[in-house]
Motif scaffolding. Structure first.
Motif, short mmCIF file in Angstrom:
data_model
loop_
_atom_site.label_atom_id
_atom_site.label_comp_id
_atom_site.label_asym_id
_atom_site.label_seq_id
_atom_site.Cartn_x
_atom_site.Cartn_y
_atom_site.Cartn_z
N THR A 139 26.56 57.84 24.05
CA THR A 139 26.23 56.66 23.25
C THR A 139 24.89 56.11 23.74
OG1 THR A 139 28.57 56.13 22.97
CG2 THR A 139 26.99 54.37 22.52
N VAL A 140 23.92 56.12 22.87
CA VAL A 140 22.57 55.64 23.20
C VAL A 140 22.36 54.29 22.53
CG1 VAL A 140 20.10 56.11 23.06
CG2 VAL A 140 21.72 58.00 23.39
N ARG A 141 22.03 53.28 23.33
CA ARG A 141 21.75 51.93 22.80
C ARG A 141 20.31 51.57 23.16
NH1 ARG A 141 25.38 47.90 25.32
NH2 ARG A 141 25.19 49.22 27.18
N LYS A 142 19.45 51.55 22.19
CA LYS A 142 18.04 51.26 22.43
C LYS A 142 17.82 49.77 22.58
CE LYS A 142 16.24 55.36 20.11
NZ LYS A 142 15.31 55.87 19.07
N LYS A 143 16.89 49.43 23.45
CA LYS A 143 16.51 48.04 23.66
C LYS A 143 15.25 47.72 22.88
CE LYS A 143 18.40 47.67 28.37
NZ LYS A 143 18.07 47.33 29.78
N TYR A 144 15.20 46.52 22.34
CA TYR A 144 14.03 46.07 21.58
C TYR A 144 13.60 44.69 22.05
CZ TYR A 144 15.18 49.84 18.31
OH TYR A 144 15.43 51.06 17.75
N VAL A 145 12.31 44.41 21.89
CA VAL A 145 11.79 43.06 22.10
C VAL A 145 10.94 42.70 20.89
CG1 VAL A 145 11.78 43.19 24.63
CG2 VAL A 145 9.79 43.96 23.37
N SER A 146 10.87 41.42 20.63
CA SER A 146 10.11 40.95 19.47
C SER A 146 8.62 41.07 19.74
CB SER A 146 10.48 39.49 19.18
OG SER A 146 9.66 38.97 18.17
N ARG A 147 7.88 41.51 18.73
CA ARG A 147 6.43 41.64 18.85
C ARG A 147 5.74 40.27 18.82
NH1 ARG A 147 4.60 46.93 17.89
NH2 ARG A 147 6.19 48.33 17.03
N THR A 148 6.42 39.30 18.20
CA THR A 148 5.76 38.01 17.99
C THR A 148 6.19 36.95 18.99
OG1 THR A 148 7.49 37.36 16.43
CG2 THR A 148 5.54 38.47 15.53
N ALA A 149 7.28 37.19 19.71
CA ALA A 149 7.78 36.18 20.64
C ALA A 149 6.86 36.06 21.83
CB ALA A 149 9.19 36.51 21.08
N VAL A 150 6.70 34.80 22.33
CA VAL A 150 5.86 34.55 23.50
C VAL A 150 6.53 35.09 24.76
CG1 VAL A 150 4.74 32.76 24.90
CG2 VAL A 150 4.87 32.53 22.41
N ASP A 151 7.80 34.77 24.89
CA ASP A 151 8.58 35.24 26.04
C ASP A 151 9.73 36.10 25.51
OD1 ASP A 151 9.58 35.68 28.50
OD2 ASP A 151 10.41 33.66 28.79
N PRO A 152 9.47 37.36 25.17
CA PRO A 152 10.47 38.17 24.48
C PRO A 152 11.70 38.45 25.34
CG PRO A 152 8.64 39.54 25.19
CD PRO A 152 8.24 38.11 25.48
N VAL A 153 12.86 38.35 24.71
CA VAL A 153 14.14 38.67 25.34
C VAL A 153 14.63 40.01 24.78
CG1 VAL A 153 16.51 37.96 25.72
CG2 VAL A 153 14.68 36.24 25.64
N PRO A 154 14.97 40.95 25.63
CA PRO A 154 15.43 42.25 25.11
C PRO A 154 16.69 42.10 24.25
CG PRO A 154 14.90 42.40 27.43
CD PRO A 154 14.88 40.94 27.09
N VAL A 155 16.74 42.86 23.20
CA VAL A 155 17.90 42.90 22.31
C VAL A 155 18.50 44.30 22.37
CG1 VAL A 155 18.71 42.69 19.94
CG2 VAL A 155 16.96 41.12 20.80
N ILE A 156 19.82 44.36 22.56
CA ILE A 156 20.52 45.66 22.63
C ILE A 156 21.88 45.52 21.95
CG2 ILE A 156 21.54 45.17 24.88
CD1 ILE A 156 21.23 48.16 25.52
N ALA A 157 22.29 46.54 21.26
CA ALA A 157 23.60 46.51 20.59
C ALA A 157 24.71 46.54 21.63
CB ALA A 157 23.74 47.71 19.66
N PRO A 158 25.80 45.77 21.40
CA PRO A 158 26.91 45.78 22.37
C PRO A 158 27.67 47.10 22.31
CG PRO A 158 27.50 44.49 20.45
CD PRO A 158 26.06 44.87 20.27
N LEU A 159 28.29 47.43 23.42
CA LEU A 159 29.15 48.62 23.44
C LEU A 159 30.35 48.40 22.53
CD1 LEU A 159 29.38 49.82 27.15
CD2 LEU A 159 28.71 51.21 25.18
N PRO A 160 30.74 49.40 21.76
CA PRO A 160 31.96 49.23 20.94
C PRO A 160 33.17 49.06 21.84
CG PRO A 160 31.22 51.53 20.93
CD PRO A 160 30.15 50.73 21.60
N PRO A 161 34.19 48.33 21.39
CA PRO A 161 35.41 48.15 22.21
C PRO A 161 36.02 49.51 22.56
CG PRO A 161 35.43 46.70 20.30
CD PRO A 161 34.28 47.64 20.10
N CYS A 162 36.49 49.62 23.79
CA CYS A 162 37.07 50.87 24.24
C CYS A 162 38.36 50.59 25.01
CB CYS A 162 36.10 51.67 25.11
SG CYS A 162 35.55 50.79 26.57
N LEU A 163 39.11 51.65 25.28
CA LEU A 163 40.38 51.50 25.96
C LEU A 163 40.20 51.02 27.39
CD1 LEU A 163 42.13 54.77 24.75
CD2 LEU A 163 42.49 52.47 23.87
N GLN A 164 39.15 51.46 28.04
CA GLN A 164 38.93 51.10 29.44
C GLN A 164 37.43 51.05 29.69
OE1 GLN A 164 40.15 54.00 32.36
NE2 GLN A 164 40.75 52.42 33.82
#
Length: 510
Positions: A139-164
């Motif tokens: 499972t690959v979850r890419k991180k992104y930051v906003s091009r326009t934000a002054v202090d960009p915060v990384p955005v990443i998709a959450p892991l899908p719910p799993c058994l453990q």
């Protein structure tokens, strides 16, 4: 001197009488032991079927002296000969399988294809198999930051719910381990060897055992939902089977029991208990249950019912009754054969009802008209056999008579209740897969493993009854469970899952 001679003769006569009595007693015990040994040999090495040739039974009945004057037994009406259409021949290979096609061209055609024109083809098919394979599910979850934000915060998709969280086993692997152990009866140590030798993947059996525990915990809500359905109809069949488990710290095995509850035309529910005591039934049968419990002659059931009277009524099993006389057939062929024939008449009535797909009311009416006279005739005969004392007290025939007469009120319940079956065979059939498993894994790891096995056996048996692929069901459900709510659990049972798949197929066709 004459007096002394007479005394000696008297002593000799007494000795002869004593020795004769001892010899007769020994011969009697010898006959009983031979009968028991013969019955044990037949049970261990003989055919498991209790069916007898009707001609053989007819001969035994003809040899028997009529015991009770009564109407002739109910016989099936002769069926008219019907020319049934011949069944279409099934395809040689299943149609649903994917096809891997290989086209083979003749060598002259390969050399100069422009000189040849195709006029047809010959097709041959074989059934092939590719062994299962391991794969990495990344499972690959890419991180992104906003091009326009002054202090960009990384955005990443959450892991899908799993058994453990951070668990190594995906739902597909968990489903494979469960199906291999509880459906194909492969112990975990054999699975460990198979993974290592055939796939070069080392998974310690301790890890496999933890995965089984994990899956059982997640499946428990579905297990409880199945239990609710089994107990909801007011009629349940109950039986139990012994299973050994390892006693912690001693290296010895003890005997526990899988108690099995079955609702005819419904599901099967297994519950693990470490004993066979009557108090276990308090946990097997919920306190709110009212109705009929069908079982064998084990004394624990009447003891349990006394605490629930009059909410629960016990129904007996005619298959167990027939089995007793089947074991006595060699020692008392005439008497036991006559009884077996009467029980056979009862089963003929039930076969006709099944053929007609009779409902509850019709079954009750037909049994009252056809089966009850046979049952009454049988009871009079058994009482006469018992009073005549023609069979030794410890013989199989005497034991069979005593068993049936002791169970009489329970055996006649089905005559007045159309929903009750004539025997307990369906719940015994549900136990058979566990018996096959016991021959392979011999004992459970500990007492807690019994509860996990009860949960998974319940799920597997529910899939089997609906002809579901247990692997496909478990993989799908174990994938969906982490996102499911308590209100969605009823939609995840094998019964609901089968209905949803059927609906999807109909929608696809339309």
């Amino acid at each position: 001197m004459n007096a002394a001679l007479n005394d000696e003769l008297s002593l000799l006569r007494e000795l002869v009488v004593t020795l004769k009595a001892a010899l007769e007693n020994t011969q009697r015990e010898n006959r009983l032991l031979r009968q028991k040994v013969d019955a044990l040999v037949r049970r261990v090495f003989g055919s498991s079927s209790e069916k007898l040739d009707p001609a053989q039974l007819e001969l035994l009945v003809q040899l028997a002296v009529p015991t009770v004057t009564s109407p002739a037994p109910v016989m099936e009406k002769p069926k008219a000969v019907v020319n049934r259409p011949r069944k279409e021949r099934a395809p040689r290979l299943p149609e649903h399988l994917p096809v891997v096609e290989e086209v083979i061209e003749p060598e002259p055609v390969k050399a100069a294809p422009e000189q040849w024109r195709c006029i047809g083809q010959e097709v041959s098919e074989q059934l092939d198999y590719e062994p299962a394979r391991f794969l990495k599910r990344r499972t690959v979850r890419k991180k992104y930051v906003s091009r326009t934000a002054v202090d960009p915060v990384p955005v990443i998709a959450p892991l899908p719910p799993c058994l453990q969280e951070r668990g190594l086993a995906a739902p597909g692997l968990l489903a494979q381990v469960l199906v291999s152990k509880y459906c194909d009866h492969l112990p975990l140590f054999r699975q460990e060897q198979i993974f290592q030798r055939r796939h070069q993947v080392h998974i310690p059996r301790q890890s496999l055992a933890r995965w089984v525990l994990l899956a059982a915990d997640w499946l428990k809500p579905i297990y409880e939902q199945i239990r609710t359905g089994v107990m909801a109809g007011g009629y349940v069949q109950v039986d139990e089977t012994p299973v050994n488990y390892l006693e912690p710290g001693h290296g010895r095995t003890r005997q526990g029991y899988l108690w099995t509850s079955h609702r005819p035309s419904g599901d099967v529910f297994f519950r693990w208990e470490t004993s066979r005591a009557a108090e276990c039934l308090q946990r097997v049968i919920p306190a709110e249950f009212t109705g009929v419990v069908q079982c064998d002659g084990y004394a624990g059931y009447p003891a349990f019912v006394k605490s629930r009277t009059p909410a629960i009524e016990l129904a007996g099993c005619w298959a167990h009754a027939r089995r007793k006389f089947y074991d006595a057939l060699e020692s008392a062929p005439v008497s036991a054969g006559w009884v077996i024939r009467q029980i056979q008449y009862l089963y003929q009535v039930e076969a006709g009802l099944r053929e007609e797909r009779a409902g509850t009311k019709l079954r009750q009416a037909v049994r009252a008209h056809q089966s009850r006279p046979i049952v009454e005739r049988l009871r009079k005969a058994l009482l006469k056999y018992q009073a005549s004392r023609r069979h030794l007290p410890q013989s199989p025939m005497s034991g069979a008579i005593e068993y049936v007469l002791g169970q009489w009120s329970a055996l006649t319940v089905y005559l007045s209740k159309g929903q009750v079956l004539i025997d307990n065979n369906l719940v015994e059939n549900a136990i058979r897969p566990t018996a096959i498993g016991k021959k392979n894994w011999l004992f459970m790891g500990d007492a807690d493993a019994g509860e996990r096995s009860a949960i998974i056996y319940t799920i597997i048996e529910s899939c089997r009854r609906r002809k579901l692929d247990p692997y496909a069901y478990l993989k799908d459900v174990l994938t969906r469970l982490p996102r499911a709510t308590n209100h969605q659990v009823p939609t995840l049972t094998p019964e609901a899952w089968a209905k949803s798949k059927k609906t999807e197929q109909l929608q696809t066709i339309s």
